[in-house]
Design a protein around this motif. Sequence first.
Motif, PDB file in Angstrom:
ATOM      1  N   GLY A 114      47.429  12.126  40.520  1.00 50.26           N
ATOM      2  CA  GLY A 114      47.748  10.700  40.537  1.00 50.26           C
ATOM      3  C   GLY A 114      49.024  10.326  39.811  1.00 50.26           C
ATOM      4  O   GLY A 114      49.249   9.156  39.517  1.00 50.26           O
ATOM      5  N   SER A 115      49.864  11.315  39.483  1.00 48.16           N
ATOM      6  CA  SER A 115      51.132  11.033  38.800  1.00 48.16           C
ATOM      7  C   SER A 115      52.262  11.829  39.458  1.00 48.16           C
ATOM      8  O   SER A 115      52.030  12.857  40.076  1.00 48.16           O
ATOM      9  CB  SER A 115      51.067  11.457  37.325  1.00 48.16           C
ATOM     10  OG  SER A 115      50.095  10.725  36.644  1.00 48.16           O
TER      11      SER A 115
ATOM     12  N   GLY B 280      46.087   0.625  40.397  1.00 49.43           N
ATOM     13  CA  GLY B 280      45.648   2.022  40.394  1.00 49.43           C
ATOM     14  C   GLY B 280      44.662   2.359  41.490  1.00 49.43           C
ATOM     15  O   GLY B 280      44.265   3.503  41.655  1.00 49.43           O
TER      16      GLY B 280
ATOM     17  N   ARG C 289      52.420   7.471  36.260  1.00 50.86           N
ATOM     18  CA  ARG C 289      51.305   7.199  37.164  1.00 50.86           C
ATOM     19  C   ARG C 289      51.825   6.538  38.439  1.00 50.86           C
ATOM     20  O   ARG C 289      52.780   5.778  38.386  1.00 50.86           O
ATOM     21  CB  ARG C 289      50.270   6.257  36.520  1.00 50.86           C
ATOM     22  CG  ARG C 289      49.906   6.532  35.091  1.00 50.86           C
ATOM     23  CD  ARG C 289      48.798   7.542  34.893  1.00 50.86           C
ATOM     24  NE  ARG C 289      47.702   7.412  35.855  1.00 50.86           N
ATOM     25  CZ  ARG C 289      46.957   8.430  36.258  1.00 50.86           C
ATOM     26  NH1 ARG C 289      47.217   9.648  35.807  1.00 50.86           N
ATOM     27  NH2 ARG C 289      45.967   8.254  37.099  1.00 50.86           N
TER      28      ARG C 289
END
Lengths: 159, 728
Positions: B177-178, B83, B189
């Motif tokens: 962020g997706s 991430g 994500r």
Amino acid sequence: MPDPHELKINGKAVRVEVDRDRMLLGVLREDLGLTGTKYGCGEGRCGACTVLIDGQPARSCRTKIGAVGSREVTTIEGLSTGGVLHPLQRAFLEADALQCGYCTSGMIVAASALLRRNPDPSREEIVEFLDGNICRCGTYQRIIRAIRVAAELRKEAAR
Amino acid sequence: MSTPIDAELEIERYELREAPLYHFEPDRRDFLRTLGAGLLVVALVDREASEADAQPRGGRRGGFGGESVPQDVGAWIHIGDDGRIEVSTGKAEVGQNIRTSLAQAVAEELRVPVGSIRMVMADTARTPYDRGTFGSRTTPTMSPQLRRAAAAAREALVDLAAERWKVDRAELTVAEGSVVRKGTNQSIRFRELTEGRSLTRTVSESASITPADQWKVSGHPTPKVDGHAFVTGAHIYASDVRRPGMWYAKVLRSPTYHATLTSVDLSAAKAMTDVVAVRDGDFVAVAARSERQAEQAIAAIRAEWKPGPSISEKTLFDDLKRPGGQQPPERAGRGGNRGNQVGLGEASGSIAEGMRAADFRFEQTYTIAYIAHAPLEPRAAVAEWTEGKLTVWTGTQRPFGVREELMRAFRLPEDRVRVIVPDTGSGYGGKHSGEAAVEAARIAREVGRAVKLVWTREEEFTRAYFRPAGVIEVRAGVRKDGTITAWEFHNHNSGPSGLECPYRTAEKRVAFHASNSPLRQGSYRALASTANHFARESQIDELARAIGMDPLTFRLKNLTDDRMRAVLEAAAKTFGWGRKAGSDRGVGIAVGSEKGGYIATCAEVAIDRSTGRVQVVRAVSAFDCGAVVNPTHLENQVEGALIQGLGGALSEAIAFDDGKIQNPKFSKYRVPRFRDTPEIEVVLIDRKDQPSAGAGETPIVAIAPAVGSAIFDATGVRPRSMPMRPKV
Ligand code: FES
Ligand code: FES
């Protein structure tokens, strides 16, 4: 010859073994790892090394350790309490009162002494009080604004 | 003269080091492998930009995760399957807030919050090669590269999602962020999309990016990334770095400027406990367990020096006009004749004709003193050798240049030297070189442990390089109707930036003449543009006042560039140009352009006739640098440049005599302080239709001439030197 000194720094008792004519700045940075206080000139002319000694701003580059005694030393690291920023720290961020940030510790520490003395300083009073602190990036106008923002924040908090 | 050529000239003459002859790429796999799984998007060097930056590049290929990666990498973005979004660029943060503005650019294209991006900057082992952070190149070149990389990353993620869900990519969009399927609550994500694979994409100039008029993140104020660390004193500058078992170094300095060491006795220093002393040619240094011991040890060294030529500022300006200059010893016999003897002499050819056609004729000389950058954080370095590899933490605008210096000094291959630049206590063009890094590394090798060297303020004032001094000679003629009939402009030594005259003139000649400088000189914020603008705008002001025309009207009459006219009008409007100043007060105006930006400044001064002190009470700068990236930080830069410009305008000058710098302290060299700060207003002209130009330099060029013109307005005395030190 090094001798022991019991210092009070940011509310804590610390013991150092150093020559009594060592400057406080070097002891803070080198011996105690408190590198938030900066070196800028070593002659008392830039304010980067400003700390509070019993609430009064002092140039740690010109303050011998032997002269500190048991007085309370506050550095930039000691200004925020329990992770909560000092109103000046918040105000500096809010007013974008820094560029490289190298003068910032000294500015904030000096300004905290001013606000203690004078909770609502005018532009002239700020200029007068901080004239010994240099910001080479030239953020003076923003620092003045930040100090006034902080004065407001403190007033609000007191209400 | 166009900007790139201008920049080239300056680089050739005033960069302290030439670009390396060869540039050998390290094996990129090393640092790319540490990234782990995820999506890597590599931005290739922008060809146009790289030509402007004169980067010597090869086109060889390395690899990442088995896929090939071209070697002319400008920057990269990695979206890890943990991430993390990591952005890597060789640019350095020195207070200009590019850590924030570059993160904004990436956040914009990736549609993620600025705070989720980790910027890795200026670390030769972890970032791609970069020529340096100077010349206002970051915003026009690095920012678009990163934008393109981020846009490509976004598209690649959309592709991955489309593939996985077996839907048309037109149904998908990206937010927070997706990747999201429009009209549904289906989302995934970024980090889940790579599924433990290492994917690589390469982008070139052609990738499309969000146009400025659609920006949602850029173009808006964003707080300084890491601001919290700065206001709490937690940020670690190079001078704050501590390593296990680290010692402290001091270097022995000669008492005069160009001295050579004839003899030295290290025995007293060597006899001290926990002290190591070394001599290597003219280099003498010590390291000790504490800084205090290092100071004592250096004081115990007895040395004899043969003084160099007795340089002096007394004859400086005459010397600079001579081809030989004042010869520093190391330059003697090298390039001494690059300058042609000029001097204004008789006007010749078309200039003579232009002068004949004028109603008023002027021949003036302007002088420019050496000034110091005096960044508040002096040069500092921590050097550490482990198993023949050298790591140096230092504050510099040229990490790869400093690595080059270290490689040369220690005859090391590239993969044995790593330079890490923590966000630095500023530079202003003054930290292009690696003196402290080389010195710290030399003594560290002797001691066999990490060593820290922090230059004193005095060392910074005497051993760093200066902004070049100069002499500028101008010949100009004007007719009563405001036509400029002739313009001849010669700059000796200070530099060619900003030499061009933007005003319509019938006959024109401008030239730069190199000279030999008695002091070490180099880059400075906006280079010689400040000096050239000062002379030009002061002269233009004099022409206007000679014919009784308002200086603003005169400029507008003769300026052809619309952007220049626009900033001039904007500054004048906000300032309230045209009102009479009170007694012992004066107002002035000036305009200029540099590095793709346009600046106009109006200033009001108050003169204290008893002390002669000039106080600038108010200043307005209007600035156009294309599409604005971060308005708050931009205003901050414009204000800061104006303040810094006031120093060179009114008070800063390096004094030297008897072969020595005479004022190497803040108590003798006045930089602008709170007291000198006028009320400043900044007007930003946001040109969404124009590419963003860098902003750290240009806004410094107009304040000095505006103040000079205001002093003239108040006193009738025209300042012709920087600093002005008017006699009133
Ligand atoms: S370092 Fe103490 S005042 Fe400058
Ligand atoms: S912010 Fe750089 S010196 Fe003040």
